[in-house]
Design a protein around this motif. Structure first.
Motif, mmCIF file in Angstrom:
data_model
loop_
_atom_site.group_PDB
_atom_site.id
_atom_site.type_symbol
_atom_site.label_atom_id
_atom_site.label_comp_id
_atom_site.label_asym_id
_atom_site.label_seq_id
_atom_site.Cartn_x
_atom_site.Cartn_y
_atom_site.Cartn_z
ATOM 1 N N VAL A 187 0.856 -1.181 0.000
ATOM 2 C CA VAL A 187 0.000 0.000 0.000
ATOM 3 C C VAL A 187 0.895 1.234 0.000
ATOM 4 O O VAL A 187 2.022 1.210 0.488
ATOM 5 C CB VAL A 187 -0.951 0.034 1.221
ATOM 6 N N MET A 188 0.355 2.300 -0.586
ATOM 7 C CA MET A 188 1.017 3.600 -0.599
ATOM 8 C C MET A 188 0.120 4.565 0.148
ATOM 9 O O MET A 188 -1.090 4.602 -0.103
ATOM 10 C CB MET A 188 1.238 4.061 -2.036
ATOM 11 N N GLU A 189 0.697 5.323 1.083
ATOM 12 C CA GLU A 189 -0.079 6.265 1.887
ATOM 13 C C GLU A 189 0.500 7.663 1.780
ATOM 14 O O GLU A 189 1.715 7.831 1.624
ATOM 15 C CB GLU A 189 -0.079 5.852 3.361
ATOM 16 N N GLU A 190 -0.387 8.650 1.890
ATOM 17 C CA GLU A 190 0.105 10.019 1.948
ATOM 18 C C GLU A 190 0.947 10.193 3.202
ATOM 19 O O GLU A 190 0.691 9.573 4.241
ATOM 20 C CB GLU A 190 -1.052 11.011 1.929
ATOM 21 N N PHE A 191 1.956 11.022 3.116
ATOM 22 C CA PHE A 191 2.875 11.234 4.224
ATOM 23 C C PHE A 191 2.300 12.265 5.191
ATOM 24 O O PHE A 191 1.853 13.335 4.773
ATOM 25 C CB PHE A 191 4.232 11.717 3.700
ATOM 26 N N ILE A 192 2.310 11.920 6.472
ATOM 27 C CA ILE A 192 1.807 12.825 7.507
ATOM 28 C C ILE A 192 2.969 13.267 8.379
ATOM 29 O O ILE A 192 3.725 12.430 8.899
ATOM 30 C CB ILE A 192 0.734 12.135 8.368
ATOM 31 N N GLU A 193 3.121 14.567 8.530
ATOM 32 C CA GLU A 193 4.170 15.089 9.403
ATOM 33 C C GLU A 193 3.663 15.052 10.842
ATOM 34 O O GLU A 193 2.732 15.768 11.205
ATOM 35 C CB GLU A 193 4.538 16.517 8.997
ATOM 36 N N GLY A 194 4.287 14.210 11.626
ATOM 37 C CA GLY A 194 3.855 14.092 13.017
ATOM 38 C C GLY A 194 4.639 13.024 13.748
ATOM 39 O O GLY A 194 5.385 12.251 13.154
ATOM 40 N N ASN A 195 4.468 12.987 15.044
ATOM 41 C CA ASN A 195 5.076 11.958 15.880
ATOM 42 C C ASN A 195 4.075 10.837 16.113
ATOM 43 O O ASN A 195 2.859 11.030 16.004
ATOM 44 C CB ASN A 195 5.525 12.552 17.209
ATOM 45 N N ILE A 196 4.603 9.666 16.421
ATOM 46 C CA ILE A 196 3.758 8.493 16.619
ATOM 47 C C ILE A 196 3.552 8.254 18.109
ATOM 48 O O ILE A 196 4.505 8.236 18.884
ATOM 49 C CB ILE A 196 4.374 7.253 15.958
ATOM 50 N N PHE A 197 2.291 8.075 18.475
ATOM 51 C CA PHE A 197 1.930 7.732 19.848
ATOM 52 C C PHE A 197 1.037 6.498 19.810
ATOM 53 O O PHE A 197 0.200 6.361 18.917
ATOM 54 C CB PHE A 197 1.191 8.886 20.528
ATOM 55 N N SER A 198 1.224 5.623 20.763
ATOM 56 C CA SER A 198 0.382 4.424 20.798
ATOM 57 C C SER A 198 -0.561 4.465 21.990
ATOM 58 O O SER A 198 -0.210 4.927 23.076
ATOM 59 C CB SER A 198 1.230 3.152 20.854
ATOM 60 N N TYR A 199 -1.758 3.980 21.726
ATOM 61 C CA TYR A 199 -2.733 3.715 22.782
ATOM 62 C C TYR A 199 -2.642 2.218 23.047
ATOM 63 O O TYR A 199 -2.941 1.395 22.175
ATOM 64 C CB TYR A 199 -4.132 4.104 22.329
ATOM 65 N N ASP A 200 -2.196 1.865 24.242
ATOM 66 C CA ASP A 200 -2.021 0.465 24.617
ATOM 67 C C ASP A 200 -3.025 0.117 25.703
ATOM 68 O O ASP A 200 -3.190 0.873 26.668
ATOM 69 C CB ASP A 200 -0.597 0.231 25.113
ATOM 70 N N ALA A 201 -3.677 -1.020 25.537
ATOM 71 C CA ALA A 201 -4.737 -1.357 26.485
ATOM 72 C C ALA A 201 -4.903 -2.864 26.601
ATOM 73 O O ALA A 201 -4.518 -3.628 25.699
ATOM 74 C CB ALA A 201 -6.064 -0.720 26.038
ATOM 75 N N ILE A 202 -5.463 -3.276 27.709
ATOM 76 C CA ILE A 202 -5.942 -4.641 27.904
ATOM 77 C C ILE A 202 -7.448 -4.534 28.041
ATOM 78 O O ILE A 202 -7.946 -3.783 28.890
ATOM 79 C CB ILE A 202 -5.325 -5.286 29.152
ATOM 80 N N THR A 203 -8.168 -5.255 27.187
ATOM 81 C CA THR A 203 -9.626 -5.126 27.141
ATOM 82 C C THR A 203 -10.305 -6.381 27.691
ATOM 83 O O THR A 203 -9.764 -7.483 27.609
ATOM 84 C CB THR A 203 -10.111 -4.894 25.705
ATOM 85 N N ASP A 204 -11.510 -6.181 28.207
ATOM 86 C CA ASP A 204 -12.284 -7.322 28.694
ATOM 87 C C ASP A 204 -13.185 -7.859 27.580
ATOM 88 O O ASP A 204 -13.080 -7.436 26.418
ATOM 89 C CB ASP A 204 -13.078 -6.955 29.947
#
Length: 397
Positions: A187-204
């Motif tokens: 896949v090819m995606e448009e480039f986004i200027e930004g930093n990467i942050f992750s949402y990490d979770a344990i779900t029920d």
């Protein structure tokens, strides 16, 4: 409860998942390709029984291992590896053995394919970069016209980490890509200027979070892998409310129940029409497993808890039993490359940060491409202390 854990010995901290399950009274059955005598004592102690296969890549061998456990212990209630590499095989084994506590073969595509993720993000109300399934050179040029030209990102539609991912900045990069593209869907995606942050979770089982955390990542893991740069990243003390809402909505859209999840977002540094303003979060990709490397341990250090136990309590009881304690701060990781010379010696790092360092070790060669050769992980009180630690460890001579 019978739980089959695939590859309990690698990554080498994953025995903790098995250990906490066993503490909860679960019958933990491991399948791996490491001879039993070569397993660490921690892995051996965390399992009720271990089945060695010649190759985890050989589905028939792994199938026979699960069949053996099923014959000996009865119905298998759970099967999991918590490892991106084995997610598809995990799903196939669950389907073949009618294990209903995890993702089945018919649903795994949405969790693995970067293009298939897009509609689920849209359902959650989360914007994502425009993308194009790579077919021909001419179609790629049309996509470039649509998104306003270079740069763009190209990556395998189904892949692990940042392997074979490139930023294309000009015409000659596009020519190189089509001349060297691996024979897999891209896949090819448009480039986004930004930093990467992750949402990490344990779900029920209702997709509700039992635990939440946020980690800040470098702008391009692909550059770190491809150019052999140093890696630094950190887990923060609190999840911003905006990301918390987007993360929870994404989890529910994907139906990511009873899992450890790692959802990646860009935080935009430049306004982009149709996506958002500076500071807004944009969906990047979902990973239905824990964040890679030592990040689960960093979450433990940042939040003064035990994510392995929270995960095991989710499996055994579908609830969180580990108490909230409010003791939250930063945990920071910085790793060096053997080929570079650094201003501060190993001994100087230990002398300056010894009381704060929680992990200090060599990275296995199989992981060093992304994670460096020598890592240091430390407590940090705040953002300033985090930045100072990274600078001290990585400043070159």
């Amino acid at each position: 409860m019978n739980f089959v854990f695939i590859s309990p010995h690698f990554p080498h901290t994953y025995w903790n998942f098995c250990d906490r399950l066993k503490r909860n009274g679960v019958n933990v059955l491991g399948i791996g390709d490491c001879p039993y005598d070569e397993l660490s004592q921690e892995v051996k102690n965390s399992l009720n029984e271990y089945y060695k296969v010649n190759s985890l890549e050989n589905y028939d061998e792994v199938f026979r291992a699960v069949a053996f456990f099923s014959f000996k212990y009865g119905k298998i209630d759970w099967l999991e590896s918590n490892n991106e590499y084995w997610l598809e095989q995990d799903a196939k084994l669950r389907t073949d053995f009618n294990i209903t506590t995890g993702v089945q073969t018919d649903a795994i595509g949405a969790f693995k394919s970067k293009s298939a993720m897009k509609p689920f993000y849209a359902k959650a109300g989360v914007p994502t970069a425009r993308h194009h399934k790579v077919t021909t050179y001419e179609a790629a040029k049309e996509f470039l016209d649509t998104v306003g030209g270079f740069p763009v990102i190209v990556k395998p539609d189904i892949g692990v980490g940042a392997a074979d991912t490139w930023k294309l900045s000009e015409e000659k990069d596009l020519d190189w890509f089509f001349a060297n593209k691996p024979e897999v869907p891209y896949v090819m995606e448009e480039f986004i200027e930004g930093n990467i942050f992750s949402y990490d979770a344990i779900t029920d089982s209702n997709c509700e979070p039992l635990f939440e955390s946020m980690t800040a990542w470098p702008p391009s893991i692909a550059d770190i892998v491809n150019e052999q740069l140093e890696l630094s990243y950190y887990t923060v003390d609190k999840v911003p409310e905006t990301l918390q809402k987007l993360g929870r909505a994404t989890v529910k859209s994907f139906g990511a129940k009873s899992r450890f999840v790692h959802l990646e977002f860009f935080r935009m540094e430049k306004e982009r029409k149709g996506l958002g303003n500076v500071g807004d979060f944009v969906g990047l990709e979902v990973n239905m497993r824990p964040a890679g490397g030592y990040t689960p341990d960093m979450m433990n250090y940042a939040h003064s808890l035990d994510v392995y136990q929270i995960w095991a309590d989710m499996v055994a009881f579908d609830e969180r039993r580990f108490p909230e304690n409010g003791d939250d701060h930063f945990c920071v990781y910085a790793s060096r490359r053997d080929q570079h010379r650094y201003k501060h010696s190993h001994e100087e790092i230990l002398e300056k940060y010894g009381s704060q360092i929680v992990m200090c070790e060599r990275i296995p060669d199989v992981l060093s491409g992304a994670m460096g050769n020598q890592m240091y992980t430390a407590h940090a009180a705040d953002q300033q202390a985090t930045d100072e630690f990274i600078h001290f460890v990585l400043e070159r001579a």
